[in-house]
Design a protein around this motif. Sequence first.
Motif, PDB file in Angstrom:
ATOM      1  N   PHE A 125       8.537   7.636  -0.757  1.00  0.00           N
ATOM      2  CA  PHE A 125       7.162   7.427  -1.192  1.00  0.00           C
ATOM      3  C   PHE A 125       6.224   7.585  -0.003  1.00  0.00           C
ATOM      4  CE2 PHE A 125       3.360   4.966  -2.106  1.00  0.00           C
ATOM      5  CZ  PHE A 125       3.042   5.420  -3.382  1.00  0.00           C
ATOM      6  N   SER A 126       5.179   8.395  -0.194  1.00  0.00           N
ATOM      7  CA  SER A 126       4.214   8.661   0.863  1.00  0.00           C
ATOM      8  C   SER A 126       2.964   7.826   0.642  1.00  0.00           C
ATOM      9  CB  SER A 126       3.846  10.151   0.874  1.00  0.00           C
ATOM     10  OG  SER A 126       2.797  10.409   1.770  1.00  0.00           O
ATOM     11  N   THR A 127       2.599   7.036   1.639  1.00  0.00           N
ATOM     12  CA  THR A 127       1.416   6.180   1.547  1.00  0.00           C
ATOM     13  C   THR A 127       0.186   6.992   1.168  1.00  0.00           C
ATOM     14  OG1 THR A 127       2.261   4.631   3.187  1.00  0.00           O
ATOM     15  CG2 THR A 127      -0.111   4.650   2.849  1.00  0.00           C
ATOM     16  N   GLY A 128      -0.525   6.521   0.146  1.00  0.00           N
ATOM     17  CA  GLY A 128      -1.740   7.190  -0.289  1.00  0.00           C
ATOM     18  C   GLY A 128      -1.507   8.392  -1.165  1.00  0.00           C
ATOM     19  N   ASN A 129      -0.267   8.786  -1.360  1.00  0.00           N
ATOM     20  CA  ASN A 129       0.042   9.938  -2.200  1.00  0.00           C
ATOM     21  C   ASN A 129       1.047   9.524  -3.272  1.00  0.00           C
ATOM     22  OD1 ASN A 129      -1.580  11.892  -0.770  1.00  0.00           O
ATOM     23  ND2 ASN A 129      -0.072  11.799   0.862  1.00  0.00           N
ATOM     24  N   ASP A 130       2.227  10.088  -3.223  1.00  0.00           N
ATOM     25  CA  ASP A 130       3.282   9.745  -4.181  1.00  0.00           C
ATOM     26  C   ASP A 130       4.592  10.172  -3.552  1.00  0.00           C
ATOM     27  OD1 ASP A 130       4.659   9.000  -6.502  1.00  0.00           O
ATOM     28  OD2 ASP A 130       3.141   9.833  -7.830  1.00  0.00           O
ATOM     29  N   TRP A 131       5.562  10.539  -4.375  1.00  0.00           N
ATOM     30  CA  TRP A 131       6.856  10.948  -3.846  1.00  0.00           C
ATOM     31  C   TRP A 131       6.737  12.300  -3.152  1.00  0.00           C
ATOM     32  CZ3 TRP A 131      10.287   7.210  -3.831  1.00  0.00           C
ATOM     33  CH2 TRP A 131      10.229   6.225  -4.804  1.00  0.00           C
ATOM     34  N   LYS A 156      -1.199  -5.590  -0.676  1.00  0.00           N
ATOM     35  CA  LYS A 156      -0.781  -4.306  -1.235  1.00  0.00           C
ATOM     36  C   LYS A 156      -0.139  -3.409  -0.181  1.00  0.00           C
ATOM     37  CE  LYS A 156      -5.367  -2.084  -0.757  1.00  0.00           C
ATOM     38  NZ  LYS A 156      -4.996  -0.913   0.044  1.00  0.00           N
ATOM     39  N   TYR A 157       0.080  -3.942   1.017  1.00  0.00           N
ATOM     40  CA  TYR A 157       0.594  -3.156   2.134  1.00  0.00           C
ATOM     41  C   TYR A 157       1.209  -4.128   3.136  1.00  0.00           C
ATOM     42  CZ  TYR A 157       0.454   0.761   5.515  1.00  0.00           C
ATOM     43  OH  TYR A 157       0.779   1.780   6.390  1.00  0.00           O
ATOM     44  N   PRO A 158       2.274  -3.729   3.833  1.00  0.00           N
ATOM     45  CA  PRO A 158       2.901  -4.664   4.775  1.00  0.00           C
ATOM     46  C   PRO A 158       1.967  -5.055   5.919  1.00  0.00           C
ATOM     47  CG  PRO A 158       3.804  -2.461   5.035  1.00  0.00           C
ATOM     48  CD  PRO A 158       2.985  -2.432   3.783  1.00  0.00           C
ATOM     49  N   LEU A 201       4.291  -0.926  -7.278  1.00  0.00           N
ATOM     50  CA  LEU A 201       3.201  -0.401  -6.465  1.00  0.00           C
ATOM     51  C   LEU A 201       1.922  -1.086  -6.923  1.00  0.00           C
ATOM     52  CD1 LEU A 201       2.153   1.760  -4.408  1.00  0.00           C
ATOM     53  CD2 LEU A 201       1.765   3.243  -6.391  1.00  0.00           C
ATOM     54  N   LEU A 202       1.203  -1.681  -5.964  1.00  0.00           N
ATOM     55  CA  LEU A 202      -0.079  -2.321  -6.273  1.00  0.00           C
ATOM     56  C   LEU A 202      -1.185  -1.455  -5.680  1.00  0.00           C
ATOM     57  CD1 LEU A 202      -1.548  -4.780  -7.494  1.00  0.00           C
ATOM     58  CD2 LEU A 202      -1.419  -5.835  -5.215  1.00  0.00           C
ATOM     59  N   ARG A 203      -2.085  -1.024  -6.552  1.00  0.00           N
ATOM     60  CA  ARG A 203      -3.144  -0.100  -6.124  1.00  0.00           C
ATOM     61  C   ARG A 203      -4.509  -0.757  -6.328  1.00  0.00           C
ATOM     62  NH1 ARG A 203      -1.877   5.554  -8.146  1.00  0.00           N
ATOM     63  NH2 ARG A 203      -0.689   5.526  -6.205  1.00  0.00           N
ATOM     64  N   ARG A 204      -5.376  -0.638  -5.311  1.00  0.00           N
ATOM     65  CA  ARG A 204      -6.755  -1.106  -5.449  1.00  0.00           C
ATOM     66  C   ARG A 204      -7.633   0.102  -5.771  1.00  0.00           C
ATOM     67  NH1 ARG A 204     -10.481  -4.704  -1.213  1.00  0.00           N
ATOM     68  NH2 ARG A 204     -12.333  -4.755  -2.576  1.00  0.00           N
ATOM     69  N   GLU A 243      -1.261   1.757   0.621  1.00  0.00           N
ATOM     70  CA  GLU A 243      -0.460   1.065  -0.388  1.00  0.00           C
ATOM     71  C   GLU A 243       1.002   1.447  -0.182  1.00  0.00           C
ATOM     72  OE1 GLU A 243      -1.555   4.470  -3.721  1.00  0.00           O
ATOM     73  OE2 GLU A 243      -2.788   2.678  -3.487  1.00  0.00           O
ATOM     74  N   ARG A 244       1.886   0.515  -0.444  1.00  0.00           N
ATOM     75  CA  ARG A 244       3.310   0.755  -0.251  1.00  0.00           C
ATOM     76  C   ARG A 244       4.077   0.230  -1.458  1.00  0.00           C
ATOM     77  NH1 ARG A 244       5.098   4.638   2.084  1.00  0.00           N
ATOM     78  NH2 ARG A 244       7.080   3.779   1.445  1.00  0.00           N
ATOM     79  N   VAL A 245       5.205   0.884  -1.717  1.00  0.00           N
ATOM     80  CA  VAL A 245       6.093   0.402  -2.769  1.00  0.00           C
ATOM     81  C   VAL A 245       6.795  -0.862  -2.277  1.00  0.00           C
ATOM     82  CG1 VAL A 245       6.432   2.644  -3.846  1.00  0.00           C
ATOM     83  CG2 VAL A 245       7.904   1.964  -1.942  1.00  0.00           C
ATOM     84  N   PHE A 246       7.169  -1.721  -3.227  1.00  0.00           N
ATOM     85  CA  PHE A 246       7.849  -2.956  -2.867  1.00  0.00           C
ATOM     86  C   PHE A 246       8.747  -3.411  -4.003  1.00  0.00           C
ATOM     87  CE2 PHE A 246       3.858  -4.145  -4.860  1.00  0.00           C
ATOM     88  CZ  PHE A 246       4.179  -5.211  -5.694  1.00  0.00           C
ATOM     89  N   THR A 247       9.704  -4.256  -3.668  1.00  0.00           N
ATOM     90  CA  THR A 247      10.475  -4.992  -4.663  1.00  0.00           C
ATOM     91  C   THR A 247      10.028  -6.442  -4.586  1.00  0.00           C
ATOM     92  OG1 THR A 247      12.266  -5.266  -3.041  1.00  0.00           O
ATOM     93  CG2 THR A 247      12.467  -3.440  -4.611  1.00  0.00           C
ATOM     94  N   TYR A 248      10.403  -7.209  -5.591  1.00  0.00           N
ATOM     95  CA  TYR A 248      10.003  -8.614  -5.628  1.00  0.00           C
ATOM     96  C   TYR A 248      11.270  -9.452  -5.707  1.00  0.00           C
ATOM     97  CZ  TYR A 248       6.892 -12.568  -6.628  1.00  0.00           C
ATOM     98  OH  TYR A 248       6.177 -13.741  -6.555  1.00  0.00           O
ATOM     99  N   GLU A 249      11.570 -10.163  -4.630  1.00  0.00           N
ATOM    100  CA  GLU A 249      12.840 -10.885  -4.520  1.00  0.00           C
ATOM    101  C   GLU A 249      12.588 -12.283  -3.972  1.00  0.00           C
ATOM    102  OE1 GLU A 249      15.619  -8.414  -2.311  1.00  0.00           O
ATOM    103  OE2 GLU A 249      14.469  -6.626  -2.895  1.00  0.00           O
ATOM    104  N   ASN A 250      13.143 -13.270  -4.656  1.00  0.00           N
ATOM    105  CA  ASN A 250      12.987 -14.673  -4.254  1.00  0.00           C
ATOM    106  C   ASN A 250      11.510 -15.030  -4.059  1.00  0.00           C
ATOM    107  OD1 ASN A 250      15.833 -15.103  -4.172  1.00  0.00           O
ATOM    108  ND2 ASN A 250      15.891 -14.100  -2.160  1.00  0.00           N
ATOM    109  N   HIS A 251      10.698 -14.557  -4.996  1.00  0.00           N
ATOM    110  CA  HIS A 251       9.263 -14.857  -5.035  1.00  0.00           C
ATOM    111  C   HIS A 251       8.506 -14.251  -3.847  1.00  0.00           C
ATOM    112  CE1 HIS A 251      10.427 -17.621  -8.182  1.00  0.00           C
ATOM    113  NE2 HIS A 251      11.235 -18.258  -7.355  1.00  0.00           N
ATOM    114  N   ARG A 252       9.034 -13.158  -3.280  1.00  0.00           N
ATOM    115  CA  ARG A 252       8.379 -12.508  -2.155  1.00  0.00           C
ATOM    116  C   ARG A 252       8.320 -11.000  -2.353  1.00  0.00           C
ATOM    117  NH1 ARG A 252      11.333 -13.576   3.174  1.00  0.00           N
ATOM    118  NH2 ARG A 252       9.566 -12.367   3.946  1.00  0.00           N
ATOM    119  N   GLN A 253       7.261 -10.378  -1.818  1.00  0.00           N
ATOM    120  CA  GLN A 253       7.166  -8.931  -1.801  1.00  0.00           C
ATOM    121  C   GLN A 253       7.983  -8.397  -0.618  1.00  0.00           C
ATOM    122  OE1 GLN A 253       2.634  -9.384  -2.157  1.00  0.00           O
ATOM    123  NE2 GLN A 253       2.935  -7.255  -2.830  1.00  0.00           N
TER     124      GLN A 253
END
Length: 636
Positions: A362-368, A433-435, A613-616, A623-633
């Motif tokens: 995944f490319s930031t600001g774009n897509d795959w 929405k980003y690390p 993916l959370l987009r503003r 923006e970056r892709v993420f997983t949600y594990e143990n209540h954390r991004q």
Amino acid sequence: MIAGLLGISCRQADVLPDNVRTAAGKNGQELQRVLDHYENDPLKQRAAMYLLENMPGHYTATSKLFASHKERLIEKGRASLYTLNLWWKELGKKQTDERMELSDATTLTADFLIKHIDQAFEAWTQAAWKDEVPFEHFCRFILPYRFFDEELKTGSCDSLYRIYRPLIAGVRDMRKAFAILQRRVWREIGSGSSSIPYTLNVLDMRRQTRATCQHRCILLASVARAVGLPVAIDQVYRWSNYSRTGHAWVSLVTQDGTYTVAGKDSIARCGNPIDASSFKCNPLVRRDHPYDSRFAKRAAKVWRTSYAPQACMANPEWDESATEILRDSFRTDVSEAYGLDGWVEGVTARHSSSREVYLCTFSTGNDWEPVACSPMKNERYVFHHLGKDVVYLPAVYDGDIQPLEAPFILTESGKRSLTPDMRKRQQMVLTRKYPLTGNFLNNWSTLIGSCIEGSNRADFRQADLLATVTKVPAFENVIRLPDDRRYRYIRFRVAEKSKTPLTEIVCMSDGKVLTGKPFCNNAKNLQKCFDGDTYTPVTALGAGYSVGMDFGRPVKVTDFIYYPKNDDNFIVPGGDYELYYYDPEEGWTSLGMQTACERRLIFDNVPTNALFLLRRHDKGNEERVFTYENHRQIWW
């Protein structure tokens, strides 16, 4: 190519190859003169043939605007990157920048090439490590006169030799010599960002105080080759979990491996971490900050710039911007040299006319976007030498991207598929929405020791200490103040050695925002601290500056809220956000939009085991892709 180099003895070594003669046009006779010059020196003639037969495709990028910019730099003698960017902006207002690509085959002279070849041979044969660098290795890693599309200058190799050779006089270990030169060049020219889309020749480049990582690498690699060190510029074209950009560095390439210099190394070593892949966090951050400070940049692939063209497997119909690295015939995959040992294989169940399978990140600001290409054989594909702890998506291209399966995380134990589980749902609480990277956290840590003071005198000669910053601050910091006294003046005095800017200050009294007249000491752009925008910072003019509010009369202040300089990727009240998850059949699928009312977003009924993916929509593109594990991004 090397195959051509080794086979020169099987054909006429003094005849310009047809492909070069065609590319050179009227300049063909000039290039032929190089081969004729070395008719009595077979080894140099073979080296000349290597340069000539691989010359088509190489060029210098320039423009009239760039020529004017360079004239100004030469006139001034030396300039900071800030000044250079300012000059470029000023020139751009006066004339249009019309890019030209000057082909080496049609513009280089015999004199330039002969002088360069002679200088390269002299550096190689006089080097203490000459016996460790065979001729074929010399041709690949010392002889070439360019790396990318930079300007060229006759005699630059000789000039660099005179400047830098004394630094390594008496050094017989090329790994030590390389480390010495890297330290010196890095001291001479620091790292920075440039808006100038052209590259100076290496001698004029030394007039800058800072340059981009790629430009610094061109200088360092040119210095190294000028003294007979076999080097290459290696690169992460785009980090797989961060930013839109990548990074370049210089490697020492020997017959037994690839060596780099990291940190305080006094000698180049094999097995160093990929350059600039980590954010160094000080112990204070790691000790007590609520955000994860262990974020590191990851690479899916590492590429090496080569002078000889390599095989290019990318589908020519794929959008050029998405496959630049795969379409560049002067790049070769050296991921294995950096310990990237992940591999995946799969079956292409989806019917496709494509003969290639692309592995995308995944490319930031774009897509795959694809980072690797593999031929499809019997409906199967396999990829080797991949970075781990990276999210990948295998795909084919049939007019647009067609995923072959769900995205997956490549781990030490293999593929972890991110197939959304629609039967098992969850609630998600999102704050970014980003690390958040270590650079910001380190800056925030310098605020430890800052204090909030109250006074009824404008000069604060009589002041009460109301609170002290004892831990690394967060993004939003709400300080409860003792409410038994009233003050006309409240100020935030930054720690004695800190220059970290604040972006916003809010004074509250029992839930109500107080207003007054802002003031500051040793700072400017004061209004930025009181404009309601937690992204725009005050400008610190020196360490230990202060910012405060004059209420006009003594008032009760119950809460003091401050925000340090940040990347504007926290959830901001009033911002419009949309959450997506990736479905391998439907692509990015919306889970709904929200206008933030507080500094977090809550989404219910969200599938588990998915990639998000959370987009503003109203502002920003990081923006970056993420997983949600143990209540954390968890960012990927």
